[in-house]
Design a protein around this motif. Structure first.
Motif, mmCIF file in Angstrom:
data_model
loop_
_atom_site.group_PDB
_atom_site.id
_atom_site.type_symbol
_atom_site.label_atom_id
_atom_site.label_comp_id
_atom_site.label_asym_id
_atom_site.label_seq_id
_atom_site.Cartn_x
_atom_site.Cartn_y
_atom_site.Cartn_z
ATOM 1 N N UNK A 337 -8.806 8.666 -16.049
ATOM 2 C CA UNK A 337 -9.214 7.311 -15.602
ATOM 3 C C UNK A 337 -8.869 7.103 -14.139
ATOM 4 N N UNK A 338 -9.569 6.183 -13.473
ATOM 5 C CA UNK A 338 -9.239 5.908 -12.068
ATOM 6 C C UNK A 338 -7.760 5.565 -11.927
ATOM 7 N N UNK A 383 -5.796 -1.922 -2.434
ATOM 8 C CA UNK A 383 -6.304 -0.832 -3.269
ATOM 9 C C UNK A 383 -6.560 -1.331 -4.699
ATOM 10 N N UNK A 384 -5.640 -2.153 -5.170
ATOM 11 C CA UNK A 384 -5.769 -2.734 -6.513
ATOM 12 C C UNK A 384 -7.059 -3.531 -6.620
ATOM 13 N N UNK A 385 -7.337 -4.268 -5.572
ATOM 14 C CA UNK A 385 -8.542 -5.099 -5.546
ATOM 15 C C UNK A 385 -9.786 -4.198 -5.564
ATOM 16 N N UNK A 386 -9.721 -3.110 -4.811
ATOM 17 C CA UNK A 386 -10.862 -2.178 -4.780
ATOM 18 C C UNK A 386 -11.119 -1.603 -6.173
ATOM 19 N N UNK A 388 -10.294 -2.900 -8.994
ATOM 20 C CA UNK A 388 -10.751 -3.991 -9.849
ATOM 21 C C UNK A 388 -12.238 -4.272 -9.624
ATOM 22 N N UNK A 389 -12.633 -4.294 -8.354
ATOM 23 C CA UNK A 389 -14.041 -4.553 -8.035
ATOM 24 C C UNK A 389 -14.937 -3.438 -8.580
ATOM 25 N N UNK A 390 -14.434 -2.191 -8.465
ATOM 26 C CA UNK A 390 -15.211 -1.052 -8.971
ATOM 27 C C UNK A 390 -15.358 -1.156 -10.488
ATOM 28 N N UNK A 391 -14.305 -1.616 -11.145
ATOM 29 C CA UNK A 391 -14.357 -1.772 -12.609
ATOM 30 C C UNK A 391 -15.395 -2.829 -12.999
#
Ligand SMILES: Nc1nc2c(ncn2[C@@H]2O[C@H](COP(=O)(O)OP(=O)(O)OP(=O)(O)O)[C@@H](O)[C@H]2O)c(=O)[nH]1
Ligand SMILES: [Mg+2]
Length: 405
Positions: A337-338, A383-386, A388-391
């Motif tokens: 997983x990512x 990075x967390x936001x990135x 999350x957005x990708x998810x």
């Protein structure tokens, strides 16, 4: 004075929308520190730890040991739907009306038992070991039907898996999800129901049916966007305290955390990312070493992982390999997983010296930070936001509803 205020206001504005805790961080900084920070690093987060350790007044904080007693992640429940009311057998009686005919009413249906997801419920501790549904009322004379039993709702946390034997019968992973755990019994028929051309005065009436009876196993799999995985003492709980509003216990001994904790990181536009901190994993956890792997089910549903590595230990890259191995042993494909690798405790000199070696061995970038001093936390948050957005994008592409907290 005016200039100090201006810098203070400016620093807070930069944080605003990125971090909810920014104003409290500003509040504990001296103006001189602020000036220094604002000039060298606009997004740096200083001495978060002090701000985070202030507990809200009047609210008793439970120790981890007590929390363990309160946190229940599996439960055996016996559910029995309400029984139906019995039908009535009687005849209409009125002066000067000798053969009034049958007028016994039907019994009411028994109430169902329904499991319903409630956002406020975070563990299965409030779920009892057995439930009995409300029974329907008996039928009455004058064709009066009995009142049906009310439905009994049992509130369960989001992420509850319902099993009957080995079979999964329901997965309550969305807000508002419901599952009928036990059906109420049907109400009996009154003698009016049996009136027919060849039988004008039936005396037959039937009793109500008993409700459905089932033994269900509820299993909670905590839902969060990101799951923090790491060896004991790596600083997972310290990190969760630093980036969210959660207050897991932090101590210098291993296995401080005994239950999963979920913290929410707030972003601009009311976006929220849930991060789960789980007890530490050690090498051989899949053979039940340390605390075993049973609590890994709490991150099984996380969409991406944060591997927290303690940079003060020799050969920190082996921690990443071990963690991935243990995850893979728990469930195939879990380590794929990512994820992002976090090298913690960068504030210590020996840790800083190991960083280049770690980066080279991993072959991928690691976010070096200090959960204690708050150094470089902003990189993790971005990075967390990135992730999350990708998810969200991936879920929407597949026509699924992304996890909302
Ligand atoms: N110097 C330094 N110490 C840290 C840092 N992060 C955590 N610590 C210390 O490391 C110890 C363990 O921290 P925890 O946050 O409890 O670690 P954990 O990974 O949650 O540990 P378990 O719950 O046992 O799995 C504590 O004494 C923390 O103060 C850091 O960035 N720098
Ligand atoms: Mg911990």
């Amino acid at each position: 004075m005016v200039s100090t205020r201006l810098v203070l206001a400016r620093t807070c504005t930069v944080f605003e929308g990125v971090l909810k805790w920014a104003p409290s961080t500003c509040a504990v900084l001296r103006p001189s520190q602020l000036l220094l920070q604002a000039s060298c690093r606009l997004l740096s987060v200083g001495i978060i730890d002090h701000a985070k350790h202030r507990e809200p007044s009047g609210k008793k904080v439970l120790s981890e040991k007590k929390l363990k007693r309160h946190f229940v992640d599996h439960r055996r429940v016996l559910v029995r739907g309400g029984s139906g009311g019995s039908g009535m057998s009687c005849f209409h009686s009125e002066p000067r009306k000798e053969f009034g005919g049958p007028d016994g009413g039907d019994g009411g249906n028994g109430g169902h038992i329904i499991l319903r997801v409630d956002q406020q419920v975070k563990s299965l501790s409030s779920v009892l070991s057995q439930y009995q549904g409300f029974s329907g009322e008996d039928g009455g004379s004058k064709n009066c039907s009995g009142r049906g039993g009310a439905t009994l709702y049992v509130q369960v946390p989001m992420g509850t898996l319902v099993k009957e034997g080995d079979k999964i019968v329901a997965d309550l992973s969305n807000l508002g999800d419901e599952y009928v755990a036990a059906l109420g019994g049907a109400g009996g028929k009154g003698n009016r129901f049996f009136l027919a051309n060849d039988n004008r005065a039936p005396v037959t009436c039937t009793p109500g049916q008993p409700g459905q009876e089932r033994v269900l196993y509820l299993e909670l799999k905590t839902m969060a966007h990101a799951g923090m995985v790491g060896f004991p003492n790596a600083g997972k709980s310290s990190l969760l305290r630093a980036i969210s509003n959660a207050k897991p216990a932090v101590a210098s001994y291993p296995f401080t955390t005994l239950n999963p904790h979920v913290g929410i990181v707030h972003y601009e536009g009311h976006q929220q990312v849930a991060v789960a901190d789980i007890p530490g994993i050690i090498r051989g956890a899949h053979q039940n070493k340390g605390l075993g792997l049973s609590f890994l089910r709490h991150i099984e549903r996380c969409r991406f992982f944060l591997f927290v590595v303690d940079l003060t230990l020799p050969e920190p890259w082996t921690q990443v390999d071990d963690l991935k191995y243990e995850l893979e042993k728990f469930e195939e494909g879990l380590s794929e997983r990512p994820h992002v690798i976090i090298a913690n405790k960068i504030d210590l000199p020996q840790a800083r010296a190991r960083l280049p070696q770690l980066q080279a061995r991993l072959g991928q970038e690691a976010i070096a930070l200090s959960a204690l001093t708050g150094e470089n936390l902003e990189q993790l948050l971005l990075h967390l936001k990135e992730l999350h957005d990708a998810h969200i994008e991936a879920e929407l592409e597949q026509g699924r509803q992304p996890l909302r907290w």
